[in-house]
Design a protein around this motif. Structure first.
Motif, PDB file in Angstrom:
ATOM      1  N   ASP A   1     110.097  16.712 -44.166  1.00 52.85           N
ATOM      2  CA  ASP A   1     109.669  15.696 -43.209  1.00 52.85           C
ATOM      3  C   ASP A   1     110.709  14.580 -43.146  1.00 52.85           C
ATOM      4  OD1 ASP A   1     107.294  14.802 -41.484  1.00 52.85           O
ATOM      5  OD2 ASP A   1     107.789  12.997 -42.623  1.00 52.85           O
ATOM      6  N   TRP A   2     111.188  14.320 -41.944  1.00 50.01           N
ATOM      7  CA  TRP A   2     112.223  13.320 -41.718  1.00 50.01           C
ATOM      8  C   TRP A   2     111.609  12.082 -41.062  1.00 50.01           C
ATOM      9  CZ3 TRP A   2     117.150  13.807 -43.498  1.00 50.01           C
ATOM     10  CH2 TRP A   2     117.524  15.073 -43.955  1.00 50.01           C
ATOM     11  N   LEU A   3     111.286  11.088 -41.874  1.00 52.77           N
ATOM     12  CA  LEU A   3     110.788   9.835 -41.313  1.00 52.77           C
ATOM     13  C   LEU A   3     111.852   9.171 -40.450  1.00 52.77           C
ATOM     14  CD1 LEU A   3     108.948   8.273 -44.379  1.00 52.77           C
ATOM     15  CD2 LEU A   3     107.894   9.235 -42.327  1.00 52.77           C
ATOM     16  N   GLU A   4     113.105   9.299 -40.876  1.00 51.18           N
ATOM     17  CA  GLU A   4     114.233   8.723 -40.140  1.00 51.18           C
ATOM     18  C   GLU A   4     115.450   9.621 -40.305  1.00 51.18           C
ATOM     19  OE1 GLU A   4     114.707   4.259 -40.246  1.00 51.18           O
ATOM     20  OE2 GLU A   4     113.595   4.543 -42.111  1.00 51.18           O
ATOM     21  N   VAL A   5     116.347   9.553 -39.335  1.00 50.54           N
ATOM     22  CA  VAL A   5     117.655  10.204 -39.430  1.00 50.54           C
ATOM     23  C   VAL A   5     118.685   9.145 -39.054  1.00 50.54           C
ATOM     24  CG1 VAL A   5     119.118  12.101 -38.653  1.00 50.54           C
ATOM     25  CG2 VAL A   5     116.620  12.407 -38.736  1.00 50.54           C
TER      26      VAL A   5
ATOM     27  N   ILE B   1     112.136  24.350 -42.201  1.00 52.33           N
ATOM     28  CA  ILE B   1     111.155  23.774 -41.285  1.00 52.33           C
ATOM     29  C   ILE B   1     111.360  22.270 -41.338  1.00 52.33           C
ATOM     30  CG2 ILE B   1     108.713  23.418 -40.741  1.00 52.33           C
ATOM     31  CD1 ILE B   1     108.114  26.029 -42.208  1.00 52.33           C
ATOM     32  N   ALA B   2     111.662  21.659 -40.222  1.00 53.70           N
ATOM     33  CA  ALA B   2     111.876  20.213 -40.175  1.00 53.70           C
ATOM     34  C   ALA B   2     110.804  19.576 -39.317  1.00 53.70           C
ATOM     35  CB  ALA B   2     113.265  19.892 -39.609  1.00 53.70           C
ATOM     36  N   THR B   3     110.169  18.543 -39.831  1.00 59.70           N
ATOM     37  CA  THR B   3     109.179  17.794 -39.065  1.00 59.70           C
ATOM     38  C   THR B   3     109.623  16.352 -38.964  1.00 59.70           C
ATOM     39  OG1 THR B   3     107.804  17.098 -40.945  1.00 59.70           O
ATOM     40  CG2 THR B   3     107.393  19.285 -40.047  1.00 59.70           C
TER      41      THR B   3
ATOM     42  N   ALA C   1     116.221  25.068 -37.039  1.00 59.22           N
ATOM     43  CA  ALA C   1     115.182  25.484 -36.097  1.00 59.22           C
ATOM     44  C   ALA C   1     114.685  24.258 -35.337  1.00 59.22           C
ATOM     45  CB  ALA C   1     114.027  26.157 -36.831  1.00 59.22           C
ATOM     46  N   GLU C   2     114.062  24.483 -34.200  1.00 57.22           N
ATOM     47  CA  GLU C   2     113.542  23.379 -33.410  1.00 57.22           C
ATOM     48  C   GLU C   2     112.564  22.545 -34.253  1.00 57.22           C
ATOM     49  OE1 GLU C   2     112.838  20.819 -30.243  1.00 57.22           O
ATOM     50  OE2 GLU C   2     114.450  22.243 -30.666  1.00 57.22           O
ATOM     51  N   PRO C   3     112.784  21.240 -34.346  1.00 54.57           N
ATOM     52  CA  PRO C   3     111.915  20.404 -35.174  1.00 54.57           C
ATOM     53  C   PRO C   3     110.461  20.420 -34.696  1.00 54.57           C
ATOM     54  CG  PRO C   3     113.912  19.225 -34.539  1.00 54.57           C
ATOM     55  CD  PRO C   3     113.881  20.477 -33.727  1.00 54.57           C
ATOM     56  N   VAL C   4     109.558  20.312 -35.655  1.00 49.10           N
ATOM     57  CA  VAL C   4     108.143  20.130 -35.345  1.00 49.10           C
ATOM     58  C   VAL C   4     107.929  18.635 -35.159  1.00 49.10           C
ATOM     59  CG1 VAL C   4     105.774  20.406 -36.146  1.00 49.10           C
ATOM     60  CG2 VAL C   4     107.506  22.128 -36.733  1.00 49.10           C
ATOM     61  N   ILE C   5     107.680  18.226 -33.926  1.00 44.64           N
ATOM     62  CA  ILE C   5     107.454  16.806 -33.662  1.00 44.64           C
ATOM     63  C   ILE C   5     105.962  16.544 -33.787  1.00 44.64           C
ATOM     64  CG2 ILE C   5     107.756  14.926 -32.009  1.00 44.64           C
ATOM     65  CD1 ILE C   5     109.988  16.610 -30.725  1.00 44.64           C
ATOM     66  N   SER C   6     105.583  15.821 -34.809  1.00 49.10           N
ATOM     67  CA  SER C   6     104.161  15.581 -35.034  1.00 49.10           C
ATOM     68  C   SER C   6     103.595  14.778 -33.877  1.00 49.10           C
ATOM     69  CB  SER C   6     103.944  14.849 -36.370  1.00 49.10           C
ATOM     70  OG  SER C   6     104.645  13.635 -36.406  1.00 49.10           O
TER      71      SER C   6
END
Length: 392
Positions: free
Chosen positions: A125-129, A160-162, A179-184
């Motif tokens: 899970d990426w809170l920020e980049v 898996i990136a969210t 892979a395409e990020p999972v945008i919550s």
């Protein structure tokens, strides 16, 4: 599934949007019937807290994450990563999936190394980049360059990136996510929504809520409020929270002679914060960097419009529609930020009504619980695919 959630902070022992997010994810996973372990550092005396549905596991002992300037220290990050690596290495068969926070990115490297060759599904899970320039500004030229390289490696190692925003998703794509990020769908939590106040509070008061660190640019608020005060003579302000830049903010208040206009009560109870939001004319957040901006959502839930500042690292501006639930100022310059405050404060009851309407519409789908379901579904799909592959 048996799921581990790894983050070095646990709400309410640490306060912030990320802390609340990961605890809610963990609790929602447990409520859905999963067996959940929360891997974190010690933030209390004695045994880990007892939380319904969760097993809290301490994997590092650092009590402080930040230095005197509000910058995350390298030592605690490395020790948490070492603890995470050791725990996951010893317990490779104890979990079906791990959701690891990329704050800091060393967590990702530790988890992937520990679970290499196993069937455990890893989601990051990426809170920020952050941009490379952000890292250099935050940590200095050498550490900043290393941190940027580690972030890039961690992105490429995220199967898996969210993330919570389109803003962060685009940065992940640009940095080569696999892979395409999972945008919550969002971080809106109706369970804790403050009762809305749709009438105009009098006298008008603007508020800020958050830690006092350089990125928040709180020291720009006194001059902006002084500008707004000349047009709205009975305007007052309350700056909640504290931190390394509190002294600079107070010095600016004193310099401008605003001691009777602006108060700084420090950290207060959640009830006081809720009341502060509900009775404010607007919330102002001049932050240069936000991964999402949960306080914006909380403010809109109460019918309180917001003022933000545009910036290339500020994802929270995605949450504001000018004239609907607030305004985005072009900069922190006193005239520009002050003018945005004036516009929002003087817009009155119509803006409060459209602000709450915005929240009502958004809260139908963009909830933290919907995000947790989406992530759990993605973990389950990946786990099933690995099981099928293993049987072939």
């Amino acid at each position: 599934m048996r799921i581990a959630v790894a983050f070095d902070c646990l709400f309410p022992w640490s306060k912030g949007g990320g802390e609340r997010l990961y605890r809610t994810y963990a609790e929602d996973f447990a409520a859905a019937g999963h067996e959940v372990t929360y891997l974190t550092r010690r933030q209390w005396d004695g045994e880990p807290p007892v939380i319904d549905g969760l097993r809290v596991e301490v994997i590092s002992e650092d009590r402080e994450l930040y230095d005197g300037n509000g910058v995350r220290q390298l030592g605690p990050a490395l020790r948490f990563g070492r603890g995470l690596f050791g725990h996951l290495r010893r317990n490779r068969k104890a979990y079906d999936a791990v959701l690891v926070s990329a704050t800091p990115a060393t967590n990702v490297l530790a988890a992937r190394a520990a679970l290499a060759g196993s069937r455990v599904v890893v989601a990051v899970d990426w809170l920020e980049v952050w941009r490379a320039g952000q890292w250099r500004e935050y940590s200095g030229p050498l550490v900043g360059r290393a941190a940027n390289l580690l972030q890039g490696l961690a992105i490429r190692l995220s199967p898996i990136a969210t993330c919570p925003s389109q803003f962060s998703a685009q940065r992940l794509r640009e940095r080569g996510v696999r892979a395409e990020p999972v945008i919550s769908p969002g971080l809106i939590d109706m369970d804790g929504a403050t009762e809305p106040t749709l009438s105009v509070p009098a006298p008008p008061r603007v508020i800020f809520i958050g830690r006092h660190i350089p990125d928040k640019r709180i020291e720009s608020l006194p001059a902006a409020i002084a500008h707004a005060h000349t047009h709205v003579p009975d305007l007052t302000a309350t700056i909640f929270g504290e931190g390394p830049t509190s002294a600079a903010v107070q010095a600016e208040i004193d310099r401008l002679g605003l001691g009777d206009v602006i108060t700084m009560p420090g950290f207060v109870s959640q009830d006081e914060l809720d009341e502060g939001i509900r009775t404010a004319a607007c919330l102002v957040n001049p932050s240069a960097r936000e991964g999402y901006g949960l306080v914006v959502v909380e403010s809109c839930a109460a019918g309180t419009p917001v003022v933000l500042v545009a910036g290339e690292d500020n994802a929270s501006v995605e949450l504001v529609e000018d004239g609907v639930n607030g305004k985005v100022a072009a900069s922190t310059a006193p005239a520009e930020l002050g003018a945005a405050i004036i516009d929002v404060v003087t817009a009155g009851e119509p803006l409060r009504k459209t602000t709450h309407r915005w929240f009502t519409e958004a809260s139908r789908t963009r909830t933290v619980h919907a995000a947790a379901r989406q992530i759990a579904e993605r973990l389950a799909e990946a786990a099933e695919q690995r099981s099928v592959t293993a049987l072939r």
